[in-house]
Design a protein around this motif. Structure first.
Motif, PDB file in Angstrom:
ATOM      1  N   LEU A   1       0.883  -1.280  -0.017  1.00  0.00           N
ATOM      2  CA  LEU A   1      -0.071  -0.026   0.135  1.00  0.00           C
ATOM      3  C   LEU A   1       0.957   1.420   0.133  1.00  0.00           C
ATOM      4  CD1 LEU A   1      -2.689  -1.078   2.525  1.00  0.00           C
ATOM      5  CD2 LEU A   1      -2.922  -0.708  -0.058  1.00  0.00           C
ATOM      6  N   ARG A   2       1.896   1.238   0.854  1.00  0.00           N
ATOM      7  CA  ARG A   2       2.951   2.300   0.723  1.00  0.00           C
ATOM      8  C   ARG A   2       3.578   2.777  -0.581  1.00  0.00           C
ATOM      9  NH1 ARG A   2       4.641   0.198   5.597  1.00  0.00           N
ATOM     10  NH2 ARG A   2       4.031   1.329   7.283  1.00  0.00           N
ATOM     11  N   ARG A   3       3.822   1.364  -1.358  1.00  0.00           N
ATOM     12  CA  ARG A   3       4.320   1.561  -2.708  1.00  0.00           C
ATOM     13  C   ARG A   3       3.337   2.281  -3.558  1.00  0.00           C
ATOM     14  NH1 ARG A   3       4.716  -0.871  -7.453  1.00  0.00           N
ATOM     15  NH2 ARG A   3       3.276  -2.170  -7.403  1.00  0.00           N
ATOM     16  N   LEU A   4       2.065   1.801  -3.427  1.00  0.00           N
ATOM     17  CA  LEU A   4       1.124   2.129  -4.337  1.00  0.00           C
ATOM     18  C   LEU A   4       0.635   3.719  -4.115  1.00  0.00           C
ATOM     19  CD1 LEU A   4      -1.123  -0.981  -4.517  1.00  0.00           C
ATOM     20  CD2 LEU A   4       0.253   0.248  -6.423  1.00  0.00           C
ATOM     21  N   ALA A   5       0.766   3.999  -2.994  1.00  0.00           N
ATOM     22  CA  ALA A   5       0.596   5.431  -2.450  1.00  0.00           C
ATOM     23  C   ALA A   5       1.637   6.242  -2.748  1.00  0.00           C
ATOM     24  CB  ALA A   5       0.397   5.605  -1.026  1.00  0.00           C
ATOM     25  N   GLY A   6       3.104   5.764  -2.725  1.00  0.00           N
ATOM     26  CA  GLY A   6       4.196   6.569  -3.303  1.00  0.00           C
ATOM     27  C   GLY A   6       4.029   6.758  -4.789  1.00  0.00           C
ATOM     28  N   LEU A   7       3.323   6.072  -5.429  1.00  0.00           N
ATOM     29  CA  LEU A   7       3.100   6.284  -6.971  1.00  0.00           C
ATOM     30  C   LEU A   7       2.220   7.123  -7.358  1.00  0.00           C
ATOM     31  CD1 LEU A   7       3.802   2.576  -7.990  1.00  0.00           C
ATOM     32  CD2 LEU A   7       5.424   4.587  -8.474  1.00  0.00           C
ATOM     33  N   GLY A   8       1.425   7.821  -6.261  1.00  0.00           N
ATOM     34  CA  GLY A   8       0.359   8.770  -6.310  1.00  0.00           C
ATOM     35  C   GLY A   8      -1.041   7.932  -6.369  1.00  0.00           C
ATOM     36  N   ASN A   9      -1.351   6.727  -6.008  1.00  0.00           N
ATOM     37  CA  ASN A   9      -2.620   6.254  -6.016  1.00  0.00           C
ATOM     38  C   ASN A   9      -3.171   6.524  -4.633  1.00  0.00           C
ATOM     39  OD1 ASN A   9      -4.691   4.087  -5.176  1.00  0.00           O
ATOM     40  ND2 ASN A   9      -3.916   3.143  -7.295  1.00  0.00           N
ATOM     41  N   THR A  10      -4.401   7.503  -4.865  1.00  0.00           N
ATOM     42  CA  THR A  10      -4.963   7.902  -3.826  1.00  0.00           C
ATOM     43  C   THR A  10      -5.614   6.898  -2.854  1.00  0.00           C
ATOM     44  OG1 THR A  10      -6.696   8.665  -5.009  1.00  0.00           O
ATOM     45  CG2 THR A  10      -5.253  10.186  -4.734  1.00  0.00           C
ATOM     46  N   THR A  11      -6.215   5.909  -3.650  1.00  0.00           N
ATOM     47  CA  THR A  11      -6.906   4.816  -2.949  1.00  0.00           C
ATOM     48  C   THR A  11      -6.069   4.077  -1.838  1.00  0.00           C
ATOM     49  OG1 THR A  11      -8.529   4.566  -4.668  1.00  0.00           O
ATOM     50  CG2 THR A  11      -8.660   2.946  -3.114  1.00  0.00           C
ATOM     51  N   ALA A  12      -4.939   3.600  -2.475  1.00  0.00           N
ATOM     52  CA  ALA A  12      -3.940   3.073  -1.551  1.00  0.00           C
ATOM     53  C   ALA A  12      -3.628   3.974  -0.201  1.00  0.00           C
ATOM     54  CB  ALA A  12      -2.755   2.698  -2.645  1.00  0.00           C
ATOM     55  N   ALA A  13      -3.524   5.392  -0.773  1.00  0.00           N
ATOM     56  CA  ALA A  13      -2.936   6.094   0.351  1.00  0.00           C
ATOM     57  C   ALA A  13      -4.014   6.223   1.550  1.00  0.00           C
ATOM     58  CB  ALA A  13      -2.824   7.495  -0.191  1.00  0.00           C
ATOM     59  N   GLU A  14      -5.488   6.306   1.232  1.00  0.00           N
ATOM     60  CA  GLU A  14      -6.742   6.094   1.918  1.00  0.00           C
ATOM     61  C   GLU A  14      -6.573   4.672   2.731  1.00  0.00           C
ATOM     62  OE1 GLU A  14      -9.914   6.807  -0.719  1.00  0.00           O
ATOM     63  OE2 GLU A  14      -9.589   8.840  -1.085  1.00  0.00           O
ATOM     64  N   GLN A  15      -6.561   3.673   2.035  1.00  0.00           N
ATOM     65  CA  GLN A  15      -6.314   2.475   2.633  1.00  0.00           C
ATOM     66  C   GLN A  15      -5.257   2.282   3.552  1.00  0.00           C
ATOM     67  OE1 GLN A  15      -8.458  -0.037   2.618  1.00  0.00           O
ATOM     68  NE2 GLN A  15      -9.997   1.210   1.253  1.00  0.00           N
ATOM     69  N   LEU A  16      -4.133   2.722   3.233  1.00  0.00           N
ATOM     70  CA  LEU A  16      -2.923   2.896   4.271  1.00  0.00           C
ATOM     71  C   LEU A  16      -3.199   3.722   5.349  1.00  0.00           C
ATOM     72  CD1 LEU A  16      -0.111   1.926   4.887  1.00  0.00           C
ATOM     73  CD2 LEU A  16       0.678   4.150   3.583  1.00  0.00           C
ATOM     74  N   ALA A  17      -3.751   4.752   5.209  1.00  0.00           N
ATOM     75  CA  ALA A  17      -4.400   5.577   6.330  1.00  0.00           C
ATOM     76  C   ALA A  17      -5.462   4.872   7.222  1.00  0.00           C
ATOM     77  CB  ALA A  17      -4.791   7.054   5.904  1.00  0.00           C
ATOM     78  N   GLU A  18      -6.257   4.334   6.823  1.00  0.00           N
ATOM     79  CA  GLU A  18      -7.173   3.588   7.480  1.00  0.00           C
ATOM     80  C   GLU A  18      -6.562   2.486   8.237  1.00  0.00           C
ATOM     81  OE1 GLU A  18     -10.999   1.657   6.012  1.00  0.00           O
ATOM     82  OE2 GLU A  18     -10.919   3.442   5.050  1.00  0.00           O
ATOM     83  N   LEU A  19      -5.664   1.602   7.493  1.00  0.00           N
ATOM     84  CA  LEU A  19      -5.181   0.604   8.432  1.00  0.00           C
ATOM     85  C   LEU A  19      -4.113   0.915   9.401  1.00  0.00           C
ATOM     86  CD1 LEU A  19      -4.213  -1.924   5.487  1.00  0.00           C
ATOM     87  CD2 LEU A  19      -5.905  -2.311   7.268  1.00  0.00           C
TER      88      LEU A  19
END
Length: 114
Positions: A93-111
Motif C-alpha cells: 500500500l505504501r508503494r502504491l501510495a508513493g506512486l500517487g494512488n490515492t485509494t492506496a493512500a486512503e487504505q493505508l491511512a485507515e489501516l
C-alpha cells in the motif's frame, strides 16, 4: 481439445481472427491458465486482461496484479489494493501510495489508524 487443435486456434488468433482469440480466452478461463491469459492480454485482448485480473485476484497473485497495475491498468491496481488491504500488506500500500494512488493512500491511512 487436442494440442493440434489448440495450436491451430492460436495460429488463427495470431492472424487476427477475433473469434479464435475469444475462444482461447474462454478456454484459458476454463483451465485457469494464467500464462495463456497473460499471452493473450499482452497481445492486446482486453477480454483476456479482464479475465487475467479476475483470475489473479482469485489466486492471490500479487505479482501479476502488480505487473498489470504498474503497466497502467487501473482495474488491476484496484484489485491489488483490495488484496493488499485484506492481507494487511502495508508495504504494498505504501508503494502504491508513493506512486500517487490515492485509494492506496486512503487504505493505508485507515489501516495505520486502527
Amino acid at each position: 481439445m487436442t494440442e493440434h487443435d489448440l495450436t491451430a486456434l492460436r495460429e488463427r488468433a495470431e492472424n487476427g481472427d477475433t473469434t479464435a482469440v475469444d475462444e482461447l480466452v474462454e478456454l484459458a478461463v476454463e483451465r485457469g491458465d494464467i500464462d495463456e491469459l497473460r499471452r493473450l492480454a499482452d497481445g492486446g485482448s482486453t477480454d483476456a486482461v479482464d479475465e487475467l485480473i479476475q483470475l489473479a485476484g482469485e489466486l492471490g497473485d500479487m505479482d501479476e496484479l502488480r505487473r498489470l497495475a504498474d503497466g497502467g491498468n487501473n482495474d488491476a491496481a484496484d484489485q491489488l489494493i483490495e488484496l493488499a488491504t485484506e492481507r494487511d500488506d502495508l508495504d504494498e500500500l505504501r508503494r502504491l501510495a508513493g506512486l500517487g494512488n490515492t485509494t492506496a493512500a486512503e487504505q493505508l491511512a485507515e489501516l495505520t489508524a486502527e
